[in-house]
Design an enzyme around this catalytic site. Structure first.
Site, short mmCIF file in Angstrom:
data_model
loop_
_atom_site.label_atom_id
_atom_site.label_comp_id
_atom_site.label_asym_id
_atom_site.label_seq_id
_atom_site.Cartn_x
_atom_site.Cartn_y
_atom_site.Cartn_z
CD GLU A 115 -8.73 6.30 -5.41
OE1 GLU A 115 -8.87 5.14 -5.05
OE2 GLU A 115 -9.68 7.11 -5.41
CG ASP A 139 -8.52 5.43 -1.12
OD1 ASP A 139 -9.36 6.04 -1.79
OD2 ASP A 139 -8.16 4.27 -1.40
CB THR A 174 -5.50 0.23 -6.76
OG1 THR A 174 -6.24 1.40 -7.09
CG2 THR A 174 -4.81 0.44 -5.42
N GLY A 200 -13.37 -1.32 -7.81
CA GLY A 200 -14.68 -0.71 -7.66
C GLY A 200 -14.82 0.22 -6.48
N GLY A 201 -13.68 0.74 -5.96
CA GLY A 201 -13.79 1.67 -4.83
C GLY A 201 -14.52 1.01 -3.69
CB SER A 240 -7.49 -0.05 0.97
OG SER A 240 -7.86 -0.79 -0.15
CB SER A 241 -12.82 -0.74 -0.22
OG SER A 241 -13.32 0.36 0.49
NE ARG A 254 -4.17 1.81 0.67
CZ ARG A 254 -5.13 2.02 -0.22
NH1 ARG A 254 -5.10 1.44 -1.42
NH2 ARG A 254 -6.15 2.80 0.07
CB THR A 299 -8.81 -0.99 -8.24
OG1 THR A 299 -8.52 0.14 -7.45
CG2 THR A 299 -8.54 -2.25 -7.49
N1 GLU Z 1 -8.32 3.17 -3.80
C1 GLU Z 1 -9.33 2.18 -3.63
C2 GLU Z 1 -9.05 1.33 -2.43
O1 GLU Z 1 -7.92 1.12 -2.10
C3 GLU Z 1 -9.48 1.33 -4.81
C4 GLU Z 1 -9.88 2.14 -6.00
C5 GLU Z 1 -11.01 1.58 -6.81
O2 GLU Z 1 -11.16 0.37 -6.97
O3 GLU Z 1 -11.78 2.37 -7.34
O4 GLU Z 1 -9.97 0.86 -1.82
#
Ligand code: GLU
Length: 619
Positions: free
Chosen positions: A452, A474, A450, A514-515, A493-494, A137, A432
């Protein structure tokens, strides 16, 4: 991890004795409900850019969903899947193939991940039965400050500006992560694993429809270097079907091939990277510089590893909320007996939507980088605490109607279930890509990576050919809560690179971009596969619902109208039709089944040493 040289001695078949179907029969879950048009399932994309590889070769099977005996790759990019499958055929292991795959994605899918970004690689080692995680990360600068996303008047800098600032760019972790993984578990020399990416960058590759659409969509944030890289000699943006080269990136990768991670984190590449970050900074003395790059370190993380329906769910711990919240949602589903309800029943969707609301309240209250914040993970994921949280959910009503829920997100108090002393500060304060590889020895990799946003910050390092992430967006924009900016901290992160284990061995890998919808997409795919018994592609495309602690519930096409009508009577407020994530899955049973989400151009490639003679070829 099985080494290349000792592959013969340790070769064995372990894919037996799984009792998933028996389990499904016991729970009464239906199986075999196909909803994918057969034209989609049977399609494959010919790959012509990879020397020695062809989907027509009997040892390889390409498609949205394929079956094979000896190796499987599933990624968003047919070219990258092909390269990884070639490494598997040469006797490389899953980690080797994953490393080669990531380097290729830097070239062919630069909008989603790359050496300018970071990620989480979950590795199952078949020989030792252990799971390692290489956490690469991005980190904030040692000079970062909590108010760096605020204007002089104290207001939050608008998102559209924030995402292009030097302050948004974290120290990229990918190169150090890949080198760490190779040293930990790889068997092939670095030179071999970077070679395919260098060739593609130098000689060219075919631009796919998704990359073309991302180039067209993001010109507004491109710097000159990016714009130049994404246009042909006539100054026209690359379109689908064009051949694109990136000689600057080829040179960069060549230096990494020769000197390893040092080539990226020290010396001329690092100096150029730091200079580009400075160029876009409001406060140049506070953003990532050469010293931050030189001291960047990855961590080897202990996975979230929890029991679920008699299996083990294994995934990324903080600084991602992903693994824990995927488990949290799925565990509430189990505690509420969700499997009793049909896959398209109102009750199933109601439970999933409510479980997400409850889980998100805790996510926002407690999650941050564990190097800085005490995340009460053991308490949060304890069965006693989750039972308390599950008790908030009822068919016929919604948590939003509970006193206070509408005005505050109502986190619970997992500290009561946490064995350690709770520090005072923790009291209720505040684009991502995913891919998976399984090799013939049973080693598995589940890797979410990713920069981002799509195209990250849009700023490419001039002369170096790679885009810089904007991962630090994030962090919370305001200087409060467990996810506020701090020096050298990693943003929340997700990302949820996951595996499901039965008797200690993986039966499924899954993950998604997908954030914040990563969690939704990953949890649904796992649920549909493991509990509802769907084949991987069906598990991916089965429609999902997304909500957090705030209303409304967004949904994918296919959630029946009568489900929405019924659950609306129970209090759910429905929002927009959307697409959730882009999930890649490998099911590991008597054979390997790989599936790539049809919402983008992804492809699974299976490897079969006997050219499929031991089994029928893929669907
Ligand atoms: N930055 C996001 C995260 O680490 C992922 C970005 C995305 O998939 O749109 O959760």
């Amino acid at each position: 991890m099985v080494r290349n040289e000792d592959k013969k001695s340790s070769e064995r078949s372990y894919r037996s004795g799984l009792n998933r179907r028996a389990f499904l029969a016991l729970t009464g879950a239906a199986t075999g409900f196909g909803i994918v048009p057969s034209s989609v399932a049977a399609d494959y994309q010919a790959v012509t850019d990879v020397p020695g590889f062809s989907c027509e070769k009997p040892q390889f099977t390409c498609g949205r969903e394929v079956r094979a005996a000896d190796g499987m790759v599933s990624s968003v990019d047919p070219i990258a899947s092909a390269v990884a499958a070639t490494i598997l055929r040469e006797g490389g292991n899953a980690v080797d193939a994953a490393i080669a795959l990531q380097y290729v994605l830097t070239v062919t899918q630069p909008h989603g991940s790359g050496i300018g970004g970071g990620g989480f690689m979950v590795i199952y080692d078949a020989e030792t039965g252990t799971v390692d995680i290489v956490n690469s990360r991005e980190r904030a600068s040692r000079n970062a400050e909590a108010v760096q996303f605020l204007d002089e008047d104290g207001s939050v800098i608008p998102f559209i500006q924030r995402i292009q600032l030097g302050e948004a760019m974290g120290v990229p972790g990918t190169v150090r992560g890949l080198e760490t993984a190779r040293e930990l578990s790889g068997s092939r020399p670095r030179q071999r694993l970077i070679e395919p990416a260098i060739k593609l960058a130098r000689r060219g590759f075919t631009v796919d429809a998704f990359l073309a659409s991302q180039i067209a969509a993001h010109t507004g944030k491109f710097n000159e270097a990016a714009l130049e890289t994404f246009t042909d000699d006539d100054g026209t943006l690359f379109e689908a079907g064009d051949t694109m080269t990136n000689p600057d990136l080829a040179d960069t990768l060549q230096l990494i091939r020769r000197d390893g991670a040092e080539a990226f984190y020290e010396g001329p590449i690092a100096a150029d990277l730091a200079a580009t970050i400075r160029e876009y900074a409001r406060q140049p003395e506070r953003v990532v510089d050469e010293e931050d790059l030189a001291v960047y370190d990855v961590t080897l993380d202990e996975p979230v590893r929890e029991n679920w329906y008699g299996y083990e769910l294994v995934s990324q711990p903080p600084p991602s909320s992903g693994g824990a919240i995927v488990y949290y949602i799925l565990k509430l589903f189990e505690l509420l007996g969700g499997e009793e309800y049909g896959i398209r029943s109102p009750e199933k969707y109601h439970i999933l939507a409510e479980a997400q609301s409850v889980a998100w309240a805790d996510r926002n209250a407690y999650f941050g980088d564990p190097e800085f914040v005490d995340v009460p993970l053991e308490g949060l994921l304890s069965e006693a605490y989750l039972t308390e949280r599950a008790d908030l959910i009822e068919i016929g009503s919604t948590v939003y109607d509970l006193p206070g829920w509408a005005t505050s997100s109502q986190p619970g108090n997992p500290w009561d279930f946490q064995p350690m002393d709770a520090p005072a500060s923790a009291e209720l304060s505040g684009a991502t890509t995913h891919f998976s590889v399984v090799d013939r020895w049973g080693n598995a990799v589940s890797y979410t990576s990713t920069i981002e946003q799509f195209m990250g910050s849009g700023k490419m390092v001039p002369g170096r050919g790679f885009l810089i992430n904007n991962q630090l967006t994030d962090f919370s924009a305001t200087p409060v809560g467990p996810n506020r900016v701090e020096p050298r901290k990693r943003p929340l992160s997700s990302m949820s690179p996951s595996m499901v284990l039965a008797d200690g061995r993986p039966i499924l890998t899954a993950g998604s971009p997908g954030g914040i919808r990563i969690i939704t997409a990953t949890a649904h795919a796992i649920l549909h596969s493991v509990v509802y018994g769907r084949d991987p592609l069906d598990a991916i495309v089965e429609p999902s619902v997304f909500t957090n602690h705030l209303r409304p519930v967004h949904y994918e096409a296919g959630v029946p109208d009568d489900v929405r009508a019924q659950t609306a009577e129970w209090g759910l407020v429905w929002g927009n039709v959307e697409t959730h994530g882009n999930v890649q899955v490998i099911e590991i049973g008597d054979e390997l089944i790989g599936a790539a989400d049809p919402t983008r151009d992804g492809q699974a490639v299976g490897f079969d040493r006997t050219g499929g003679r031991r089994r029928g070829r893929g669907r």
